[in-house]
Design an enzyme around this catalytic site. Sequence first.
Site, PDB file in Angstrom:
ATOM      1  N   GLU A 150     -10.237 -10.182  -7.916  1.00  0.00           N
ATOM      2  CA  GLU A 150      -8.587  -9.393  -7.752  1.00  0.00           C
ATOM      3  C   GLU A 150      -8.292  -8.972  -9.186  1.00  0.00           C
ATOM      4  OE1 GLU A 150      -7.696  -9.106  -3.367  1.00  0.00           O
ATOM      5  OE2 GLU A 150      -9.342  -8.982  -3.018  1.00  0.00           O
ATOM      6  N   HIS A 178      -2.241  -5.682   1.359  1.00  0.00           N
ATOM      7  CA  HIS A 178      -3.482  -6.330   1.766  1.00  0.00           C
ATOM      8  C   HIS A 178      -3.129  -7.371   0.725  1.00  0.00           C
ATOM      9  CE1 HIS A 178      -7.067  -7.207  -0.492  1.00  0.00           C
ATOM     10  NE2 HIS A 178      -6.114  -8.119  -1.221  1.00  0.00           N
ATOM     11  N   PHE A 235     -15.648   3.426   7.707  1.00  0.00           N
ATOM     12  CA  PHE A 235     -13.950   3.716   7.399  1.00  0.00           C
ATOM     13  C   PHE A 235     -13.940   4.040   6.236  1.00  0.00           C
ATOM     14  CE2 PHE A 235     -13.995  -0.618   9.036  1.00  0.00           C
ATOM     15  CZ  PHE A 235     -12.905  -1.257   7.373  1.00  0.00           C
ATOM     16  N   TYR A 276     -12.702  -2.589  -2.509  1.00  0.00           N
ATOM     17  CA  TYR A 276     -12.607  -2.853  -1.637  1.00  0.00           C
ATOM     18  C   TYR A 276     -14.455  -2.717  -1.780  1.00  0.00           C
ATOM     19  CZ  TYR A 276      -8.029  -1.891   0.471  1.00  0.00           C
ATOM     20  OH  TYR A 276      -6.843  -2.569   0.444  1.00  0.00           O
ATOM     21  N   ASN A 300      -2.340   0.500   7.053  1.00  0.00           N
ATOM     22  CA  ASN A 300      -1.543  -1.126   7.582  1.00  0.00           C
ATOM     23  C   ASN A 300      -0.810  -1.934   6.206  1.00  0.00           C
ATOM     24  OD1 ASN A 300      -3.782  -2.070   5.922  1.00  0.00           O
ATOM     25  ND2 ASN A 300      -4.575  -3.477   7.289  1.00  0.00           N
ATOM     26  N   ARG A 310       2.918  -6.781   8.879  1.00  0.00           N
ATOM     27  CA  ARG A 310       2.563  -5.169   9.665  1.00  0.00           C
ATOM     28  C   ARG A 310       2.192  -4.885  11.167  1.00  0.00           C
ATOM     29  NH1 ARG A 310      -3.146  -7.463   7.580  1.00  0.00           N
ATOM     30  NH2 ARG A 310      -3.994  -6.093   5.475  1.00  0.00           N
ATOM     31  N   THR A 330      -4.975  -7.364  10.328  1.00  0.00           N
ATOM     32  CA  THR A 330      -5.665  -6.020  10.071  1.00  0.00           C
ATOM     33  C   THR A 330      -5.160  -4.934  10.763  1.00  0.00           C
ATOM     34  OG1 THR A 330      -7.268  -7.177   9.476  1.00  0.00           O
ATOM     35  CG2 THR A 330      -7.381  -4.774   9.351  1.00  0.00           C
ATOM     36  N   ARG A 362      -1.326 -14.005   3.956  1.00  0.00           N
ATOM     37  CA  ARG A 362      -2.199 -13.280   4.899  1.00  0.00           C
ATOM     38  C   ARG A 362      -1.541 -13.393   6.093  1.00  0.00           C
ATOM     39  NH1 ARG A 362      -7.015 -11.331   3.950  1.00  0.00           N
ATOM     40  NH2 ARG A 362      -7.783 -11.476   6.198  1.00  0.00           N
ATOM     41  N   LYS A 405       1.341  -0.992   0.420  1.00  0.00           N
ATOM     42  CA  LYS A 405       0.021  -0.416   0.193  1.00  0.00           C
ATOM     43  C   LYS A 405       0.811   1.418  -0.330  1.00  0.00           C
ATOM     44  CE  LYS A 405      -3.948  -1.877   2.061  1.00  0.00           C
ATOM     45  NZ  LYS A 405      -4.708  -2.420   3.509  1.00  0.00           N
TER      46      LYS A 405
HETATM   47  P1  IDP Z   1      -7.690  -8.044   5.746  1.00  0.00           P
HETATM   48  O1  IDP Z   1      -7.110  -6.011   4.535  1.00  0.00           O
HETATM   49  O2  IDP Z   1      -7.015  -7.765   6.862  1.00  0.00           O
HETATM   50  O3  IDP Z   1      -8.290  -8.298   4.776  1.00  0.00           O
HETATM   51  P2  IDP Z   1     -10.732  -5.688   5.632  1.00  0.00           P
HETATM   52  O4  IDP Z   1     -11.283  -6.296   7.243  1.00  0.00           O
HETATM   53  O5  IDP Z   1     -10.624  -6.409   4.469  1.00  0.00           O
HETATM   54  O6  IDP Z   1      -8.740  -6.530   6.539  1.00  0.00           O
HETATM   55  O7  IDP Z   1      -9.832  -4.601   5.689  1.00  0.00           O
HETATM   56  C1  IDP Z   1      -9.174  -4.058   4.729  1.00  0.00           C
HETATM   57  C2  IDP Z   1      -8.506  -2.643   4.908  1.00  0.00           C
HETATM   58  O8  IDP Z   1      -9.537  -1.702   5.326  1.00  0.00           O
HETATM   59  C3  IDP Z   1      -7.464  -3.367   5.380  1.00  0.00           C
HETATM   60  O9  IDP Z   1      -6.328  -3.415   5.549  1.00  0.00           O
HETATM   61  C4  IDP Z   1      -7.205  -1.331   6.368  1.00  0.00           C
HETATM   62  O10 IDP Z   1      -6.851  -1.081   5.715  1.00  0.00           O
HETATM   63  C5  IDP Z   1      -8.565  -0.955   6.744  1.00  0.00           C
HETATM   64  N1  IDP Z   1      -9.263  -1.104   7.568  1.00  0.00           N
HETATM   65  C6  IDP Z   1     -10.279  -1.981   8.211  1.00  0.00           C
HETATM   66  N2  IDP Z   1     -10.619  -1.808   9.537  1.00  0.00           N
HETATM   67  C7  IDP Z   1     -10.480  -0.779   9.549  1.00  0.00           C
HETATM   68  C8  IDP Z   1     -10.855  -0.156  10.500  1.00  0.00           C
HETATM   69  O11 IDP Z   1     -11.399  -0.388  11.685  1.00  0.00           O
HETATM   70  N3  IDP Z   1     -10.702   1.163  10.837  1.00  0.00           N
HETATM   71  C9  IDP Z   1      -9.325   1.919   9.587  1.00  0.00           C
HETATM   72  N4  IDP Z   1      -9.361   0.849   8.782  1.00  0.00           N
HETATM   73  C10 IDP Z   1      -9.817  -0.338   8.719  1.00  0.00           C
HETATM   74 MG    MG Z   2      -9.700  -8.464   3.723  1.00  0.00          MG
END
Ligand code: IDP
Ligand code: MG
Length: 141
Positions: free
Chosen positions: A127, A116, A58, A50, A113, A103, A92, A86, A10
């Site tokens: 994707e 992805h 968010f 997304y 973070n 991370r 996350t 992962r 990212k």
């Molecule tokens: P992942 O990337 O670990 O699969 P997801 O739940 O799919 O997590 O969320 C996608 C992305 O959205 C995360 O990688 C992060 O950048 C952002 N994100 C997820 N949860 C939050 C949150 O609670 N606050 C702000 N950003 C979030």
């Molecule tokens: Mg995800």
Amino acid sequence: MVEKTLSLVKPDGVAGNHIGEILNLYEKEGLKIVALKMIKINKEFARQHYIDLKDKPFYQELVDFISSGPLVAMILEGEDAVNTVRRVNGATDPKEAAEGTIRNKYAKGKTDNTVHGSDSVEHAKREISMWFPEYLDSYLS
Ligand code: IDP
Ligand code: MG
């Protein structure tokens, strides 16, 4: 099962000079980088990537962040690639990410973070077709 998955470094990972280290961590896990490019995406593409999170509070912040600067997109291939990526990426929320994960090492926040990884083989296919339409025939056949 040998799978393909999509990983992104990212914008915060690119800005922080962590591209090389992240590629190295994936390769050390035995994953093959089978496609790779650096691009800056627009907001519409970010919203599509997304789309499953469109009702989250968010979502807008996430779309703004992921389209804020250049990122590195890649297709990784290997045994259990979806879960391997992962696991190497970590949780996350970087505060919850296990020691040694990407991370844990580099991520500053819950949105920024660093990486992805697709969350299933089915989503990986979607994707990959979005991010690498030019490779669709050769890589998904
Ligand atoms: P992942 O990337 O670990 O699969 P997801 O739940 O799919 O997590 O969320 C996608 C992305 O959205 C995360 O990688 C992060 O950048 C952002 N994100 C997820 N949860 C939050 C949150 O609670 N606050 C702000 N950003 C979030
Ligand atoms: Mg995800």
